[in-house]
Design a protein around this motif. Structure first.
Motif, PDB file in Angstrom:
ATOM      1  N   PRO A 440      43.506  47.478  34.880  1.00  0.00           N
ATOM      2  CA  PRO A 440      43.390  48.170  36.165  1.00  0.00           C
ATOM      3  C   PRO A 440      43.427  49.680  35.965  1.00  0.00           C
ATOM      4  CG  PRO A 440      45.132  46.515  36.226  1.00  0.00           C
ATOM      5  CD  PRO A 440      44.723  46.655  34.806  1.00  0.00           C
ATOM      6  N   PRO A 441      42.766  50.420  36.849  1.00  0.00           N
ATOM      7  CA  PRO A 441      42.849  51.871  36.767  1.00  0.00           C
ATOM      8  C   PRO A 441      44.284  52.333  37.025  1.00  0.00           C
ATOM      9  CG  PRO A 441      41.808  51.194  38.810  1.00  0.00           C
ATOM     10  CD  PRO A 441      41.968  49.956  37.991  1.00  0.00           C
ATOM     11  N   ALA A 442      44.596  53.508  36.501  1.00  0.00           N
ATOM     12  CA  ALA A 442      45.982  53.981  36.564  1.00  0.00           C
ATOM     13  C   ALA A 442      46.479  54.178  37.989  1.00  0.00           C
ATOM     14  CB  ALA A 442      46.108  55.290  35.789  1.00  0.00           C
ATOM     15  N   PHE A 443      45.564  54.381  38.925  1.00  0.00           N
ATOM     16  CA  PHE A 443      46.017  54.655  40.290  1.00  0.00           C
ATOM     17  C   PHE A 443      46.311  53.387  41.078  1.00  0.00           C
ATOM     18  CE2 PHE A 443      41.367  54.923  40.125  1.00  0.00           C
ATOM     19  CZ  PHE A 443      41.004  53.940  41.015  1.00  0.00           C
ATOM     20  N   ARG A 444      46.154  52.212  40.450  1.00  0.00           N
ATOM     21  CA  ARG A 444      46.423  50.966  41.192  1.00  0.00           C
ATOM     22  C   ARG A 444      47.530  50.168  40.533  1.00  0.00           C
ATOM     23  NH1 ARG A 444      41.240  47.756  43.243  1.00  0.00           N
ATOM     24  NH2 ARG A 444      42.968  46.418  43.886  1.00  0.00           N
ATOM     25  N   LEU A 445      48.499  49.750  41.356  1.00  0.00           N
ATOM     26  CA  LEU A 445      49.621  48.967  40.842  1.00  0.00           C
ATOM     27  C   LEU A 445      49.596  47.536  41.381  1.00  0.00           C
ATOM     28  CD1 LEU A 445      52.504  51.586  41.264  1.00  0.00           C
ATOM     29  CD2 LEU A 445      51.064  51.170  39.263  1.00  0.00           C
ATOM     30  N   ASP A 446      48.519  47.157  42.065  1.00  0.00           N
ATOM     31  CA  ASP A 446      48.531  45.872  42.768  1.00  0.00           C
ATOM     32  C   ASP A 446      47.900  44.736  41.978  1.00  0.00           C
ATOM     33  OD1 ASP A 446      46.119  47.440  43.296  1.00  0.00           O
ATOM     34  OD2 ASP A 446      45.505  45.757  44.559  1.00  0.00           O
ATOM     35  N   CYS A 447      47.472  44.987  40.742  1.00  0.00           N
ATOM     36  CA  CYS A 447      46.803  43.922  39.994  1.00  0.00           C
ATOM     37  C   CYS A 447      47.585  43.568  38.746  1.00  0.00           C
ATOM     38  CB  CYS A 447      45.398  44.365  39.591  1.00  0.00           C
ATOM     39  SG  CYS A 447      44.335  44.622  41.007  1.00  0.00           S
ATOM     40  N   SER A 448      47.918  42.278  38.579  1.00  0.00           N
ATOM     41  CA  SER A 448      48.626  41.887  37.368  1.00  0.00           C
ATOM     42  C   SER A 448      48.239  40.495  36.877  1.00  0.00           C
ATOM     43  CB  SER A 448      50.139  41.950  37.601  1.00  0.00           C
ATOM     44  OG  SER A 448      50.474  41.146  38.708  1.00  0.00           O
ATOM     45  N   ILE A 449      47.594  39.690  37.695  1.00  0.00           N
ATOM     46  CA  ILE A 449      47.298  38.315  37.279  1.00  0.00           C
ATOM     47  C   ILE A 449      45.808  38.021  37.510  1.00  0.00           C
ATOM     48  CG2 ILE A 449      49.635  37.408  37.682  1.00  0.00           C
ATOM     49  CD1 ILE A 449      48.660  36.410  40.423  1.00  0.00           C
ATOM     50  N   PRO A 450      45.305  36.970  36.873  1.00  0.00           N
ATOM     51  CA  PRO A 450      43.873  36.671  37.016  1.00  0.00           C
ATOM     52  C   PRO A 450      43.423  36.537  38.476  1.00  0.00           C
ATOM     53  CG  PRO A 450      44.818  35.328  35.277  1.00  0.00           C
ATOM     54  CD  PRO A 450      45.956  36.061  35.912  1.00  0.00           C
ATOM     55  N   GLU A 451      44.318  36.025  39.325  1.00  0.00           N
ATOM     56  CA  GLU A 451      43.956  35.874  40.739  1.00  0.00           C
ATOM     57  C   GLU A 451      43.646  37.222  41.383  1.00  0.00           C
ATOM     58  OE1 GLU A 451      46.266  34.165  39.217  1.00  0.00           O
ATOM     59  OE2 GLU A 451      45.805  32.061  39.645  1.00  0.00           O
ATOM     60  N   ASP A 452      44.355  38.273  40.910  1.00  0.00           N
ATOM     61  CA  ASP A 452      44.075  39.610  41.443  1.00  0.00           C
ATOM     62  C   ASP A 452      42.660  40.051  41.063  1.00  0.00           C
ATOM     63  OD1 ASP A 452      46.642  40.031  42.586  1.00  0.00           O
ATOM     64  OD2 ASP A 452      47.448  40.488  40.604  1.00  0.00           O
ATOM     65  N   ILE A 453      42.283  39.738  39.844  1.00  0.00           N
ATOM     66  CA  ILE A 453      40.926  40.091  39.396  1.00  0.00           C
ATOM     67  C   ILE A 453      39.905  39.310  40.219  1.00  0.00           C
ATOM     68  CG2 ILE A 453      39.345  40.026  37.425  1.00  0.00           C
ATOM     69  CD1 ILE A 453      41.594  42.112  37.182  1.00  0.00           C
ATOM     70  N   ALA A 454      40.224  38.018  40.460  1.00  0.00           N
ATOM     71  CA  ALA A 454      39.308  37.198  41.264  1.00  0.00           C
ATOM     72  C   ALA A 454      39.134  37.804  42.649  1.00  0.00           C
ATOM     73  CB  ALA A 454      39.855  35.770  41.378  1.00  0.00           C
ATOM     74  N   GLU A 455      40.223  38.319  43.201  1.00  0.00           N
ATOM     75  CA  GLU A 455      40.128  38.909  44.524  1.00  0.00           C
ATOM     76  C   GLU A 455      39.224  40.148  44.508  1.00  0.00           C
ATOM     77  OE1 GLU A 455      43.084  39.376  48.060  1.00  0.00           O
ATOM     78  OE2 GLU A 455      43.674  40.831  46.556  1.00  0.00           O
ATOM     79  N   GLU A 456      39.394  40.997  43.480  1.00  0.00           N
ATOM     80  CA  GLU A 456      38.563  42.204  43.408  1.00  0.00           C
ATOM     81  C   GLU A 456      37.087  41.829  43.321  1.00  0.00           C
ATOM     82  OE1 GLU A 456      39.788  45.442  43.802  1.00  0.00           O
ATOM     83  OE2 GLU A 456      41.382  44.075  44.406  1.00  0.00           O
ATOM     84  N   VAL A 457      36.796  40.872  42.448  1.00  0.00           N
ATOM     85  CA  VAL A 457      35.399  40.462  42.285  1.00  0.00           C
ATOM     86  C   VAL A 457      34.900  39.817  43.578  1.00  0.00           C
ATOM     87  CG1 VAL A 457      33.870  38.900  41.034  1.00  0.00           C
ATOM     88  CG2 VAL A 457      35.614  40.205  39.788  1.00  0.00           C
ATOM     89  N   GLY A 458      35.739  38.941  44.145  1.00  0.00           N
ATOM     90  CA  GLY A 458      35.320  38.192  45.334  1.00  0.00           C
ATOM     91  C   GLY A 458      35.033  39.077  46.523  1.00  0.00           C
ATOM     92  N   ARG A 459      35.919  40.036  46.773  1.00  0.00           N
ATOM     93  CA  ARG A 459      35.732  40.812  48.006  1.00  0.00           C
ATOM     94  C   ARG A 459      34.569  41.796  47.896  1.00  0.00           C
ATOM     95  NH1 ARG A 459      37.974  45.861  48.229  1.00  0.00           N
ATOM     96  NH2 ARG A 459      38.876  46.507  46.248  1.00  0.00           N
ATOM     97  N   ILE A 460      34.282  42.281  46.672  1.00  0.00           N
ATOM     98  CA  ILE A 460      33.132  43.177  46.529  1.00  0.00           C
ATOM     99  C   ILE A 460      31.839  42.357  46.447  1.00  0.00           C
ATOM    100  CG2 ILE A 460      32.050  44.962  45.090  1.00  0.00           C
ATOM    101  CD1 ILE A 460      34.555  45.987  46.435  1.00  0.00           C
ATOM    102  N   TYR A 461      31.884  41.254  45.730  1.00  0.00           N
ATOM    103  CA  TYR A 461      30.726  40.358  45.660  1.00  0.00           C
ATOM    104  C   TYR A 461      30.367  39.873  47.063  1.00  0.00           C
ATOM    105  CZ  TYR A 461      27.959  36.262  44.248  1.00  0.00           C
ATOM    106  OH  TYR A 461      26.971  35.332  44.098  1.00  0.00           O
ATOM    107  N   GLY A 462      31.391  39.626  47.846  1.00  0.00           N
ATOM    108  CA  GLY A 462      31.180  39.250  49.246  1.00  0.00           C
ATOM    109  C   GLY A 462      31.623  37.825  49.506  1.00  0.00           C
ATOM    110  N   TYR A 463      32.655  37.655  50.337  1.00  0.00           N
ATOM    111  CA  TYR A 463      33.105  36.302  50.680  1.00  0.00           C
ATOM    112  C   TYR A 463      32.042  35.572  51.491  1.00  0.00           C
ATOM    113  CZ  TYR A 463      37.793  37.658  49.103  1.00  0.00           C
ATOM    114  OH  TYR A 463      38.864  38.061  48.362  1.00  0.00           O
TER     115      TYR A 463
END
Ligand SMILES: [Zn+2]
Lengths: 786, 341
Positions: A440-463
């Motif tokens: 994660p970029p240094a300015f973000r503290l909200d990502c730590s597990i694979p599910e967080d990555i899935a959320e980032e990909v999912g919401r930009i890809y488009g639910y």
């Protein structure tokens, strides 16, 4: 959070269709609640002529031109001179939600209006017309002069404080649209380690990083109009260039800042420490606050100068004469900020950001950016940079397999596309054999597990691109359908019996909570330590007082004789028990507005018959009712409902004292039962028995007994002596009146005799019947008329 | 000695005129008994046959029986005629104002929350969900900590709770603790909904301190976000109408990851945007994939199982579906309000 699209354009190409942009941002988790254009079709005009209004002394007429053509408008302002360039809103222009139209003022038609700064959202001055720069091009749309709109009112989720900033939103737009981000140019501050200022963190648990920058030669004054316009668009009032820069950097990057007048800091140094007991701070809002050691402060050598992360102190605030400024950008422990903010009831733009947990990586760039702006706008020079950062942030890489990503989202996003999305969000991405590793970029503290990555990909890809499926595969049977729910049947029956269902509060007033209740309910109600509804500071032990209060309310609304029921939880806490019992209660109440005892008796009989019907319709035998003086009830008209020897309910008329307390006129009859034992934990399965093949013989019986003899005792005697052929006894009627001796009552029963194996003879029925009559006479001294 | 044939003939003629004169079935019946009954005149005449000489007896008997039959037929015909006349006059004589329907005050009404809860339960029971319940007085572990909301978490601000008694128990602020309680007792596959009352310290025009929620939880091997979307689409279209659409937006809840907000297309404007909706959408629930730590807290191995959870406000769904004026109508005791359901 107010986000100015005009401001965003500095960092990213913003799509022209704002509504579509808002939709896209909303889908990606940044909800756009409103889109506001502060002004539309307002143009630059020049005042060519001013003359008094013929009919009003407080108005004048201004002829203004936007090019070759000129129009006349009525204005109440007194600050205009010929040649001034002013904002003109002609008919059809919009200011916020208001559309301007041509209007007649005291007989003179005005073709539009000249705008004040407050009307445009560009300042506070409401009295005069906003006078623009003389170089402003005639006829130009004001939006080109003040490119701030449209303004998006956005709701940012609590885990993303980095999005409470224009740069954060710009980055998301760049990721969503696949365009380039243009972050503001910034140079690292000159780290002159040696200098007069010193910063110490005494409470390292409360402050993760403290970055300072001392600036000399600062000239305090108003900030430039473009900066003021942007601040106002974001809902922040401009104050002075130094303060405005700190706010501007916060609204740009998300990092709150503070500026101290360095010369007012005792010892020229700052200490992060707990406040001392009894220490006081005069805050920037002019209020003096008493501090406690729970609060974290930024202090000089002597005393607190700021409430860390929440509000600055007045003493060291930047003033007109300030020349030395110490900029602060720190990272505070979110829980401490939240606790202090709540304790003081003080929420600021800064505390709102800190309590969500800001990354310490934001602070240094923020100070550098502010220093650059101070140099540019307020002629400051950097003297000394300080960065106290004992434990630097380390972002851990998150490994996620492509299959895992597909499994979580239920859609297969190509690995290349997933990587690209993450990179545009400034994750550092490495490809692995079966997936990717993203830091994660240094300015973000909200990502730590694979599910967080899935959320980032999912919401930009488009639910919206995730398909709709239902889970299902071959699976063992574990549950079977159970016809267990008696709730619905009971509710329907009660409605059919004329009772309407209500939902009332679980909260009860202490003085009425236990007035009327089941004999098994505790005598004290559980308290609610922090109630919100006035006086309702306990949890109910019975539903009855709530129902009775509703009857009273309906009676006041001219709806007398209302009948209500409720099926809900009560709370029975007993001393010594860690956990309260939560019985489900069924309560039924009927109002008898006439107050006549006979009417109440009739209503009560109907209620009891209703309860019997409920039992019958869930496949159960009627429950016994025992005459008893139940607390809260009319002492001569109440009873307990018994199942297997235990009292599971009460039925009767409400005690007149209770009615008076609850302000219910007339009378009321009620019943309350423990629902689960009442329905015996579900519906019974009906069991058929063979129909009787032999005829029955019916005999009626009227018994004159003392008034207070209870029918169920008579029934018991009849059953005792009726033998096996007495199949059923129905209560037909009762009578009390002048035709009977004083103090007596007559009750009529119908007895049905029947045998399963033969036709009964009249003689054998008569024998049984006589035995019953004899027994009744003996037991009750009854006068029996067969 | 009477002249029997003459008597018979006289009787026959008289009877005919009497039958013709009978105006109602009762009179006719009396006449029948008087003529043909055991003590009737014709019966008496027949009895007199015995006194006739045998030569005349047979002929007279034949004649008498013929008269009896004739009169019986005449009576039956007259009865039929009278009955027909009666039926013809029924509409006139027994006319009833069928449009007069007395007010029935006897029937009660079910609360809209009961109606919507019943519907929600039915919709989910069709796809294999059972109902789970939990206590309304909760501990902090089930209500907060097991759901990734430790003390000091900002989410506790949004769910300001009521504390009960002197200990650390509180009124649950959501139905999500039922997720944890259910997982503690059951291994996958899990498909439950948990309806119930919840409490938050909020009281203003749009918030009541007591409201309802329905929680849903599905845990199994290989549960995906698409399953969540499909389930909620099935739900929303079942409740609001097959023509509706749903939309998932990014959201944040501590106990799900990824988290989504779910909106249904507005039924008033059809999605174009109106005063009742946000640009064509009505937010109806929050959902997401169960956070692996929450699964762990419930005793379920996130390496083997995944799941989704959702929480919705039946009060709001009832408001949308039944066009309730505002949230306060849920605890509105006025029977005039209740009578509408
Ligand atoms: Zn709409």
């Amino acid at each position: 959070m107010l986000i100015s699209a005009g401001w965003l354009r500095e960092y990213v190409d913003v799509p022209a269709d704002t509504a579509a942009l808002a939709e896209r941002l909303t889908l990606a988790g940044m909800e756009v609640e409103r889109i506001q254009e502060p002004f539309v079709d307002v143009v630059v005009a020049e005042v060519v002529e001013l003359r008094p209004h013929p009919n009003a002394t407080k108005l004048q007429l201004a002829r203004v031109k936007t090019g070759d053509a000129s129009i006349e408008v009525v204005t109440g302002a007194t600050n205009l001179s010929k040649g001034d360039r002013v904002p003109l809103a002609r008919a059809g222009a919009r200011l916020g939600n208001r559309t301007i139209s041509a209007e007649v003022f005291r007989g003179v038609r005005s073709e539009g209006m000249l705008c004040s700064a407050i009307e445009l959202g560009l300042g506070e001055d409401a009295d005069g017309i906003m006078v623009l720069d003389r170089k402003a091009p005639l006829g130009a749309d004001l939006r080109t002069l003040f490119p701030i709109g449209p303004v998006l009112d956005m709701e940012i989720k609590s885990n993303r404080p980095d999005l409470l900033a224009h740069l954060g939103i710009a980055r998301e737009i760049a990721a969503l649209y696949g365009t380039a981000l243009r972050p503001p140019a910034s140079r690292p501050g000159r780290a002159l380690a040696a200098g007069p200022a010193s910063i110490t963190i005494e409470d390292a648990e409360g402050c993760r990083r403290f970055v300072g920058q001392l600036m000399h030669g600062v000239k305090v004054g108003p900030s430039p109009s473009w900066m003021q316009a942007r601040l106002r668009a974001a809902g922040v009032r401009p104050i002075s260039n130094v303060v405005d820069i700190t706010n501007y950097v916060m609204l740009e990057s998300g990092q709150p800042m503070h500026a101290f007048d360095y010369d007012r800091l005792a010892g020229g140094r700052l200490v992060v420490r707990r406040a001392r007991a009894g220490e006081r701070l005069v805050c920037l809002d002019g209020k003096t606050r008493e501090l406690t050691p729970d609060y974290l402060v930024v202090a000089d050598a002597e005393r607190a100068q700021a409430l860390a992360g929440i509000i600055g102190g007045a003493d060291s605030a930047v003033q007109a004469a300030t020349t030395a400024v110490l900029l602060e950008a720190a990272t505070w422990e979110p829980r401490r900020i939240r606790a202090t903010s709540r304790a003081l009831g003080l929420r600021s733009e800064a505390s709102a950001r800190f309590e969500r947990g800001l990354s310490p990586a934001l602070s240094k760039p923020a100070v550098d950016r502010a220093a650059a702006l101070l140099a540019e706008i307020a002629s400051g020079t950097e003297v000394q940079a300080v960065d106290v950062y004992p434990v630097p942030l380390v972002q851990r890489a998150i490994t996620v397999r492509s299959a895992e990503l597909d499994r979580i989202l239920g859609v297969s996003v190509p690995k290349r596309q997933a990587s690209s999305i993450l990179e545009r969000l400034e994750f550092a991405v490495k490809s692995t054999t079966d997936g990717l590793r993203a830091t994660p970029p240094a300015f973000r503290l909200d990502c730590s597990i694979p599910e967080d990555i899935a959320e980032e990909v999912g919401r930009i890809y488009g639910y919206d691109r995730v398909p709709s499926t239902l889970p299902g595969e071959r699976r063992p049977v574990i549950d079977v359908y159970q016809l267990a729910d008696a709730d619905d049947r009971v509710r329907e029956l009660l409605a059919g019996l004329g009772f309407s269902e209500t939902v009332t509060y679980s909260f009860a007033e202490a003085h009425t909570a236990t007035l009327v209740r089941l004999p098994s309910a505790p005598a004290d109600a559980l308290t609610v330590r922090n109630p919100i509804l006035e006086r309702r500071d306990t949890l109910r032990v019975s539903l009855l007082s709530g129902l009775l209060a509703n009857l009273a309310l309906n009676a006041r609304q001219d709806q007398p004789d209302t009948r209500l029921f409720e099926l809900a939880t009560a709370f029975w806490g007993r001393a010594g028990d860690a956990w309260p019992e939560e019985p489900r209660l069924l309560a039924v109440a009927a109002h008898v507005s006439s107050g006549q005892p006979e009417a109440a008796a009739q209503a009560l009989r109907r209620l009891e018959a209703g309860l019997r019907l409920l039992r019958q319709r869930i496949g159960r035998q009627p429950l016994a009712v025992r005459q008893a003086a139940v607390a809260g009830f009319h002492q001569g008209r109440s009873g307990e409902i018994i199942r297997e020897g235990a009292v599971i309910g009460a039925v009767g008329e409400v005690h007149p004292g209770v009615l008076r307390t609850l302000e219910l006129p007339g009378r009321a009859v009620v019943a309350e039962v423990l629902f689960d034992p009442f329905v015996e934990y579900g519906l019974a399965v009906p069991q058929a028995s063979p129909l009787a093949r032999f005829p029955d013989i019916r005999r009626d019986l009227t018994v004159i007994v003392p008034r207070q003899a209870a029918s169920n005792e008579l029934l018991q005697v009849m059953h005792e002596h009726g033998g096996s052929t007495l199949r059923e006894i129905a209560m037909l009627s009762e009578y009390e009146g002048p035709q009977l001796p004083w103090g007596t009552r007559s009750i009529s029963f119908r007895l049905v005799y029947q045998a399963a194996d033969r036709t009964l003879t009249a003689a054998e029925v008569s024998e049984r019947h006589e035995a019953i009559i004899t027994a009744l006479r003996r037991r009750f001294g009854a006068d029996v008329r067969a | 000695m009477a002249n029997l044939p003459e008597d018979l003939e006289r009787l026959r003629l008289a009877a005919h005129s009497q039958i013709a004169a009978a105006q109602d079935p009762t009179a006719l019946e009396q006449l029948r008994v008087a003529l043909l009954g055991k003590k009737g005149t014709l019966t008496a005449t027949l009895r007199g046959l015995g006194s006739l000489p045998p030569t005349e007896r047979a002929q007279a008997g034949e004649r008498a029986n013929a008269v009896k039959k004739e009169l019986e037929e005449a009576i039956a015909a007259r009865a039929a005629a009278l009955e027909e006349a009666r039926r013809a006059g029924l509409a006139e004589q027994e006319w009833l104002d069928i449009t007069f329907i007395p007010q029935d005050e006897g029937y009660g009404h079910l609360h809209p929350i009961t109606l919507i809860m019943r519907e929600i339960r039915a919709v989910f029971s069709h796809i294999g969900y059972t109902v789970a319940v939990g206590p309304e007085v909760e501990d902090e572990w089930h209500n907060f900590e097991a759901l990734n909301i430790p003390a000091g978490h900002p989410a506790r601000d949004d769910m300001d709770s009521f504390y009960v008694g002197s200990g650390a128990l509180l009124l649950r602020t959501h139905t999500s603790p039922v997720q944890i309680r259910y997982m503690e007792q059951h291994q996958p596959p899990i498909r439950i909904i948990a309806p119930g009352r919840v409490y938050r310290r909020d009281y203003d025009a749009t918030h009541l301190p007591q409201f309802h929620q329905v929680e849903g939880l599905c845990v199994d091997s290989d549960i995906r976000l698409s399953d969540l979307k499909g389930t909620l689409e099935y739900f929303a279209r079942s409740i609001f109408g097959a023509e509706r659409r749903i939309r998932l937006t990014g959201d944040h809840f501590p106990f799900t990851e990824p988290s989504v907000g779910v909106a249904v297309s507005c039924g008033i404007c059809g999605g174009a945007g109106c005063s009742s909706c946000k640009r064509g959408w009505l937010e109806i629930l929050g959902a997401g994939m169960v956070h692996p730590q929450v699964l762990r807290n419930g005793g379920i191995d996130p390496a083997r199982y995944s799941g989704f959870a959702f929480g919705m406000g039946p009060d709001r769904i009832a408001m949308l579906k039944y066009n309730l004026p505002d949230i306060r109508s849920i605890v509105e005791p006025d029977v005039r309000f209740l009578r509408q359901f």
